[in-house]
Design a protein around this motif. Structure first.
Motif, PDB file in Angstrom:
ATOM      1  N   GLU A 164       0.834  -1.206   0.000  1.00 32.72           N
ATOM      2  CA  GLU A 164       0.000   0.000   0.000  1.00 32.72           C
ATOM      3  C   GLU A 164       0.866   1.253   0.000  1.00 32.72           C
ATOM      4  OE1 GLU A 164      -4.122  -1.037   2.295  1.00 32.72           O
ATOM      5  OE2 GLU A 164      -2.317  -1.005   3.544  1.00 32.72           O
ATOM      6  N   GLU A 165       1.932   1.242   0.800  1.00 33.65           N
ATOM      7  CA  GLU A 165       2.819   2.404   0.872  1.00 33.65           C
ATOM      8  C   GLU A 165       3.588   2.598  -0.442  1.00 33.65           C
ATOM      9  OE1 GLU A 165       2.804   4.587   3.207  1.00 33.65           O
ATOM     10  OE2 GLU A 165       1.427   3.472   4.501  1.00 33.65           O
ATOM     11  N   LEU A 166       4.006   1.507  -1.060  1.00 37.58           N
ATOM     12  CA  LEU A 166       4.698   1.593  -2.347  1.00 37.58           C
ATOM     13  C   LEU A 166       3.784   2.206  -3.408  1.00 37.58           C
ATOM     14  CD1 LEU A 166       6.418  -1.890  -2.226  1.00 37.58           C
ATOM     15  CD2 LEU A 166       7.656   0.266  -2.530  1.00 37.58           C
ATOM     16  N   ILE A 167       2.534   1.787  -3.426  1.00 40.04           N
ATOM     17  CA  ILE A 167       1.576   2.306  -4.407  1.00 40.04           C
ATOM     18  C   ILE A 167       1.344   3.792  -4.193  1.00 40.04           C
ATOM     19  CG2 ILE A 167      -0.831   2.183  -5.172  1.00 40.04           C
ATOM     20  CD1 ILE A 167      -0.628  -0.872  -4.479  1.00 40.04           C
ATOM     21  N   LEU A 168       1.224   4.213  -2.940  1.00 35.55           N
ATOM     22  CA  LEU A 168       1.029   5.634  -2.643  1.00 35.55           C
ATOM     23  C   LEU A 168       2.159   6.487  -3.207  1.00 35.55           C
ATOM     24  CD1 LEU A 168      -0.255   5.552   1.055  1.00 35.55           C
ATOM     25  CD2 LEU A 168      -1.532   6.310  -0.960  1.00 35.55           C
ATOM     26  N   ARG A 169       3.351   5.885  -3.314  1.00 41.71           N
ATOM     27  CA  ARG A 169       4.527   6.631  -3.787  1.00 41.71           C
ATOM     28  C   ARG A 169       4.842   6.348  -5.255  1.00 41.71           C
ATOM     29  NH1 ARG A 169       4.253   5.682   1.256  1.00 41.71           N
ATOM     30  NH2 ARG A 169       5.154   7.041   2.850  1.00 41.71           N
ATOM     31  N   GLY A 170       3.931   5.678  -5.950  1.00 43.62           N
ATOM     32  CA  GLY A 170       4.125   5.420  -7.366  1.00 43.62           C
ATOM     33  C   GLY A 170       5.154   4.360  -7.683  1.00 43.62           C
ATOM     34  N   GLU A 171       5.482   3.527  -6.706  1.00 40.24           N
ATOM     35  CA  GLU A 171       6.464   2.459  -6.914  1.00 40.24           C
ATOM     36  C   GLU A 171       5.711   1.172  -7.281  1.00 40.24           C
ATOM     37  OE1 GLU A 171       9.444   3.173  -7.091  1.00 40.24           O
ATOM     38  OE2 GLU A 171       9.706   5.033  -5.971  1.00 40.24           O
ATOM     39  N   TYR A 172       5.157   1.155  -8.471  1.00 35.38           N
ATOM     40  CA  TYR A 172       4.207   0.112  -8.841  1.00 35.38           C
ATOM     41  C   TYR A 172       4.863  -1.254  -9.068  1.00 35.38           C
ATOM     42  CZ  TYR A 172       1.344   4.243  -9.486  1.00 35.38           C
ATOM     43  OH  TYR A 172       0.682   5.438  -9.283  1.00 35.38           O
ATOM     44  N   TYR A 173       6.038  -1.278  -9.658  1.00 32.48           N
ATOM     45  CA  TYR A 173       6.678  -2.563  -9.908  1.00 32.48           C
ATOM     46  C   TYR A 173       6.989  -3.281  -8.600  1.00 32.48           C
ATOM     47  CZ  TYR A 173       9.920  -6.108 -11.572  1.00 32.48           C
ATOM     48  OH  TYR A 173      10.530  -7.309 -11.832  1.00 32.48           O
ATOM     49  N   ASP A 174       7.549  -2.564  -7.645  1.00 34.16           N
ATOM     50  CA  ASP A 174       7.884  -3.166  -6.360  1.00 34.16           C
ATOM     51  C   ASP A 174       6.621  -3.615  -5.626  1.00 34.16           C
ATOM     52  OD1 ASP A 174      10.958  -2.579  -5.908  1.00 34.16           O
ATOM     53  OD2 ASP A 174      10.092  -0.794  -6.815  1.00 34.16           O
ATOM     54  N   ALA A 175       5.536  -2.865  -5.796  1.00 36.96           N
ATOM     55  CA  ALA A 175       4.267  -3.254  -5.175  1.00 36.96           C
ATOM     56  C   ALA A 175       3.762  -4.567  -5.755  1.00 36.96           C
ATOM     57  CB  ALA A 175       3.228  -2.158  -5.360  1.00 36.96           C
ATOM     58  N   VAL A 176       3.899  -4.733  -7.072  1.00 40.38           N
ATOM     59  CA  VAL A 176       3.456  -5.977  -7.719  1.00 40.38           C
ATOM     60  C   VAL A 176       4.278  -7.163  -7.217  1.00 40.38           C
ATOM     61  CG1 VAL A 176       3.366  -7.226  -9.918  1.00 40.38           C
ATOM     62  CG2 VAL A 176       2.518  -4.875  -9.773  1.00 40.38           C
ATOM     63  N   ILE A 177       5.568  -6.968  -7.025  1.00 42.68           N
ATOM     64  CA  ILE A 177       6.426  -8.039  -6.516  1.00 42.68           C
ATOM     65  C   ILE A 177       5.907  -8.540  -5.175  1.00 42.68           C
ATOM     66  CG2 ILE A 177       8.710  -8.550  -5.576  1.00 42.68           C
ATOM     67  CD1 ILE A 177       9.891  -6.735  -7.710  1.00 42.68           C
ATOM     68  N   ILE A 178       5.591  -7.603  -4.278  1.00 40.06           N
ATOM     69  CA  ILE A 178       5.108  -7.970  -2.950  1.00 40.06           C
ATOM     70  C   ILE A 178       3.716  -8.600  -3.032  1.00 40.06           C
ATOM     71  CG2 ILE A 178       4.246  -6.990  -0.787  1.00 40.06           C
ATOM     72  CD1 ILE A 178       7.133  -7.192  -0.605  1.00 40.06           C
TER      73      ILE A 178
END
Length: 254
Positions: free
Chosen positions: A145-159
């Motif tokens: 959720e925190e990654l998505i808020l910061r636009g870090e979409y690839y890392d969010a998908v990994i998790i």
């Protein structure tokens, strides 16, 4: 007025992430749809959660009980700084624990920054290796959720990919799993194409095809993959993706 913190089982200094995690764990036990559910206790739990998760209502609640003064006098002094100790270490376990420590103590930016750094500098790094399965799933979802808020979409998908696969292997989130799937689907549909380079986008869509979103969604992911392959000059693979997308749409009845 009942103590909302006691109902949720968290400290009076709990972060929003800790409150969310505690609510999910208790709600799974108390929800009326569960075998041992308790409707009255579930309503009380939900009311407590809504009070504490909203900053303004939490401040009002805290003020009414004078919690700040009381808990200020209860704090214990400690000469050991666990965060500083973890920060000085370079092994993967310490870095993983530092990420979660930051995440749960209002240092979300630091948690995201360290998670991205470890993914880039240590190919073998996996946050899930250093926590119990349940703890990783809770912390992982919050980190996503925190990654998505910061636009870090690839890392969010990994998790999210790891969390969803774990849920399929053995149910843990249960009632909250639709929320996990919905978040992952939203990112994959809306925040990959045009946000990531084509190679990373293909990697995300390949993960998506294993997450059981259904034929219609898989067809859309395949169409997006086809576009990526066309742009990188692989027309033959792009054609295969389009053909498979058409096949899935027929199965779906489109």
């Amino acid at each position: 007025m009942n103590d909302c913190y006691q109902i949720l089982g968290v400290s009076h200094e709990a972060t929003a992430s800790e409150i969310k995690r505690a609510y999910r764990k208790k709600a799974k036990l108390l929800h009326p749809d569960m075998k041992e559910g308790d409707a009255a206790a579930f309503r009380e739990l939900t009311a407590a959660y809504r009070t504490l998760i909203d900053l303004k209502s939490r401040q009002i609640f805290d003020s009414s009980f004078a919690f700040r003064n009381f808990y200020g006098s209860q704090k214990k002094d400690s000469s050991f700084d666990y965060r500083a100790w973890l920060s000085a270490r370079t092994d993967d376990e310490s870095r993983a624990k530092l990420i979660v420590l930051n995440l749960m103590h209002c240092r979300e930016d630091d948690a995201v920054k360290e998670f991205k750094r470890m993914n880039m500098t240590s190919p073998s790094f996996r946050l899930s290796r250093w926590f119990t399965r349940e703890d990783f799933m809770d912390y992982g979802f919050i980190l996503a959720e925190e990654l998505i808020l910061r636009g870090e979409y690839y890392d969010a998908v990994i998790i999210l990919d790891q969390v969803i696969r774990m849920e399929y292997s053995y149910s843990y989130f249960k009632l909250f799993f639709p929320e996990v799937l919905s978040l992952a689907r939203k990112v994959l549909m809306e925040n990959i194409e045009g946000f990531l380079n084509d190679e990373l986008a293909i990697d995300c869509y390949e993960k998506a095809l294993d997450l059981r979103f259904g034929n219609a969604d898989d067809a859309l992911f395949l169409k997006k993959m086809s576009g990526c392959y066309e742009r990188i000059g692989d027309s033959s693979t792009a054609a295969v993706c389009r053909q498979e997308a058409e096949r899935l749409l027929k199965l779906h009845g489109e």
